[in-house]
Structure formats: C-alpha cells, structure tokens
Design an enzyme around this catalytic site. Sequence first.
Site, PDB file in Angstrom:
ATOM      1  N   CYS A  19       0.054   0.243   7.470  1.00 52.69           N
ATOM      2  CA  CYS A  19      -0.548   0.731   6.076  1.00 52.69           C
ATOM      3  C   CYS A  19      -1.876   1.547   6.569  1.00 52.69           C
ATOM      4  O   CYS A  19      -2.222   2.311   5.852  1.00 52.69           O
ATOM      5  CB  CYS A  19      -0.839  -0.258   5.214  1.00 52.69           C
ATOM      6  SG  CYS A  19       0.871  -0.909   4.534  1.00 52.69           S
ATOM      7  N   CYS A  74      -2.207  -3.593   7.306  1.00 50.99           N
ATOM      8  CA  CYS A  74      -1.696  -3.773   8.734  1.00 50.99           C
ATOM      9  C   CYS A  74      -1.873  -2.622   9.412  1.00 50.99           C
ATOM     10  O   CYS A  74      -2.334  -1.375   8.926  1.00 50.99           O
ATOM     11  CB  CYS A  74      -0.264  -4.307   8.435  1.00 50.99           C
ATOM     12  SG  CYS A  74       0.837  -2.826   7.974  1.00 50.99           S
ATOM     13  N   GLU A 119       0.739  -1.210   0.077  1.00 49.95           N
ATOM     14  CA  GLU A 119       0.080   0.138  -0.050  1.00 49.95           C
ATOM     15  C   GLU A 119       0.776   1.284   0.045  1.00 49.95           C
ATOM     16  O   GLU A 119       0.634   2.223  -0.717  1.00 49.95           O
ATOM     17  CB  GLU A 119      -1.125   0.052   1.256  1.00 49.95           C
ATOM     18  CG  GLU A 119      -1.850  -1.237   1.424  1.00 49.95           C
ATOM     19  CD  GLU A 119      -1.409  -2.406   2.173  1.00 49.95           C
ATOM     20  OE1 GLU A 119      -2.403  -3.022   2.882  1.00 49.95           O
ATOM     21  OE2 GLU A 119      -0.197  -2.682   1.947  1.00 49.95           O
TER      22      GLU A 119
END
Length: 146
Positions: free
Chosen positions: A76, A73, A45
């Site tokens: 990101c 996560c 990302e």
Amino acid sequence: MDDEYFMRCAIEQAKKAYVIDEVPIGAVVVKDGEIVGAGFNKRDELMAIDEACKNLGGWRLWQCDLYVTLEPCPMCAGAIINSRIKRLVYGSYDYKAGSCKSVINLFDLPYNHKPAVLGGVLESECAELLSNFFKELRQKRKGRYN
C-alpha cells in the site's frame, strides 16, 4: 472538517469490514474536503485509491489526502507513492508490517514521490477496533477446538 473527521470516516469503513468478519481496516481519499474514494478490507488503501482514480478520471492523486486506520504495508505504501498521494494520515501504528515508520519508512527511500505523513490520529480508536476484532476471532477459534 479536519483530520479527525476524515479518520472517523475511515473508521466507519473499517466497521463495514468488521461486520462481515474481515480485518477492520478502512480508508478514504479526500480532495478539497470531499471524499472521492473509500474502501475497506481487500487492501483498503488500494480500493480507496482505485475508486478515487475512477471518480477523478486519472491515476495521479497529487491533490488528495489518504486517511487509513492502520499504517500502510509495503504494497500500500508503494501504491501511495505511485498514485502521488499528497498526504497520508493514519491511525494505528503497525509494528509488524508498517512501512511508513514502524518497521521501515519506504518514503525515506529515493523514490520520485514523498507524501507528507501524519501517524497516530485517533490511534486508540483505530487500535481498539483491531484489538477487539482479533480478540473475538481467537474466542471463536477457541470455541471450535474445545
């Protein structure tokens, strides 16, 4: 072009990582129906967001959607908030580190930006790519230690 089309583009990015023996996660940033950023591995990302920012000439992506093959996560998810991504679409849920629903939803916290979120788009295809990668990795490791 719809969500499945752009998720398939993210899957193509993930396959690039697979080929070089990296965890197959891919992402694309879309503005007005065009991909303006793409990335795989190395925090996918972030690569896609960085490329989109460079291509669009700024750090705010408030008119963009992000398609990623695995639920982001915490790092990101933070980048999504900070870059003002309008909409996040992800494929597979991440029950170990997912920060948009599975473990925690960082977008529920009182940050200054909350993207729209849709999870589970082409989920089985995204999950299968990851599952196959880790299965092959375990087989390679097993072969080294026998």
